[in-house]
Design an enzyme around this catalytic site. Sequence first.
Site, PDB file in Angstrom:
ATOM      1  N   HIS A  32       0.852  -1.196   0.000  1.00 12.20           N
ATOM      2  CA  HIS A  32       0.000   0.000   0.000  1.00 12.20           C
ATOM      3  C   HIS A  32       0.883   1.240   0.000  1.00 12.20           C
ATOM      4  CE1 HIS A  32      -3.884   2.092   0.722  1.00 12.20           C
ATOM      5  NE2 HIS A  32      -3.088   3.023   1.243  1.00 12.20           N
ATOM      6  N   TYR A 157     -12.187   1.609   1.278  1.00 11.40           N
ATOM      7  CA  TYR A 157     -11.661   2.453   2.345  1.00 11.40           C
ATOM      8  C   TYR A 157     -12.838   3.136   3.035  1.00 11.40           C
ATOM      9  CZ  TYR A 157      -8.301   5.669   4.603  1.00 11.40           C
ATOM     10  OH  TYR A 157      -7.526   6.365   5.514  1.00 11.40           O
ATOM     11  N   HIS A 181      -6.664  -0.645   5.888  1.00  8.79           N
ATOM     12  CA  HIS A 181      -6.373  -0.258   7.266  1.00  8.79           C
ATOM     13  C   HIS A 181      -7.454  -0.700   8.257  1.00  8.79           C
ATOM     14  CE1 HIS A 181      -3.831   1.947   4.634  1.00  8.79           C
ATOM     15  NE2 HIS A 181      -4.632   2.971   4.466  1.00  8.79           N
ATOM     16  N   ASP A 249       2.108   3.057   3.233  1.00  7.81           N
ATOM     17  CA  ASP A 249       1.225   4.202   2.989  1.00  7.81           C
ATOM     18  C   ASP A 249       2.002   5.423   2.505  1.00  7.81           C
ATOM     19  OD1 ASP A 249      -1.360   5.403   2.857  1.00  7.81           O
ATOM     20  OD2 ASP A 249      -1.005   6.427   4.758  1.00  7.81           O
TER      21      ASP A 249
END
Length: 295
Positions: A32, A157, A181, A249
């Site tokens: 990610h 998300y 996440h 991220d």
Amino acid sequence: MSVEMKADRITSWHANPSKPEFQLPEGAVDAHCHVFGPMAQFPFSPTAKYIPEDAGPDELFALRDHLGFSRNVIVQASCHGTDNRAMLDAIAKSDGMARGVAVVDPDISDSELRQLHEGGVRGIRFNFLKRLVDNAPKDKFLEVASRLPRGWHVVIYFEADILEEMKDFIGNIPVPIVIDHMGRPDVSQGPGGKEMKAFRKLLDSRSDIWTKVSCPDRLDAAGPPYLNFVASVRPLVEDYPERVLWGTDWPHPNMQSVRPDDGALVDIIPQLAVTNELQRRLLVDNPMALYWDEH
């Protein structure tokens, strides 16, 4: 008003990330991450909620090598909207060591989806964070999900407070799912907290829901060394070892007030996946199965 005039550009990544002490397993995948621009070549969306500084493939691949990863999964950032050219450009420059997750207009044609597949894309992302997107039409999302090329999945998300209202939508998606996440649970509640329990129930509802056990910098308000995150997430890695992924991220969209140290984030991995087998599943086997199934 042009994007250039809407907002000051944001730098949200650490300029000199540390070298992690943890040695990643051979073939590890950063599952990610993002690229921003460069804006002169790939302008940001007119509806972007933030305008970042350029963070292109050269910087991403330098970080990959610095941290010890072998591959990247580049997720389309909301600031680029449905224009996936910056992400596709990065994949093209990766020598086969990157794959992508696109954001698309639900009315995208089948031929355009095939073109994305040829460019290295293996999934599409549905973003439900209201501060980042203005419209998330579930009916249209389901329709495009039904037309994805073989082997693709959907990335979703959202935040924990809308999990209950997302259940029917998630249950109707006809392809495998990856939750970004963990749906942003409140990790201060601990592994037995209400939000983590609700997320586990979602994982138990389908055997093809995967999740990224990432972003302690976003989820643990107590900050480094992210003890709440570790305590809440390690049981998830141990109980669902075949369905977890991890990513940096980078370049950490909208984290300009914190600017996480990517080396320190990598050093949290062995606290989440405490055995060599769990580490290999998290960092190699699972992402390779989703994104490089030809291997």
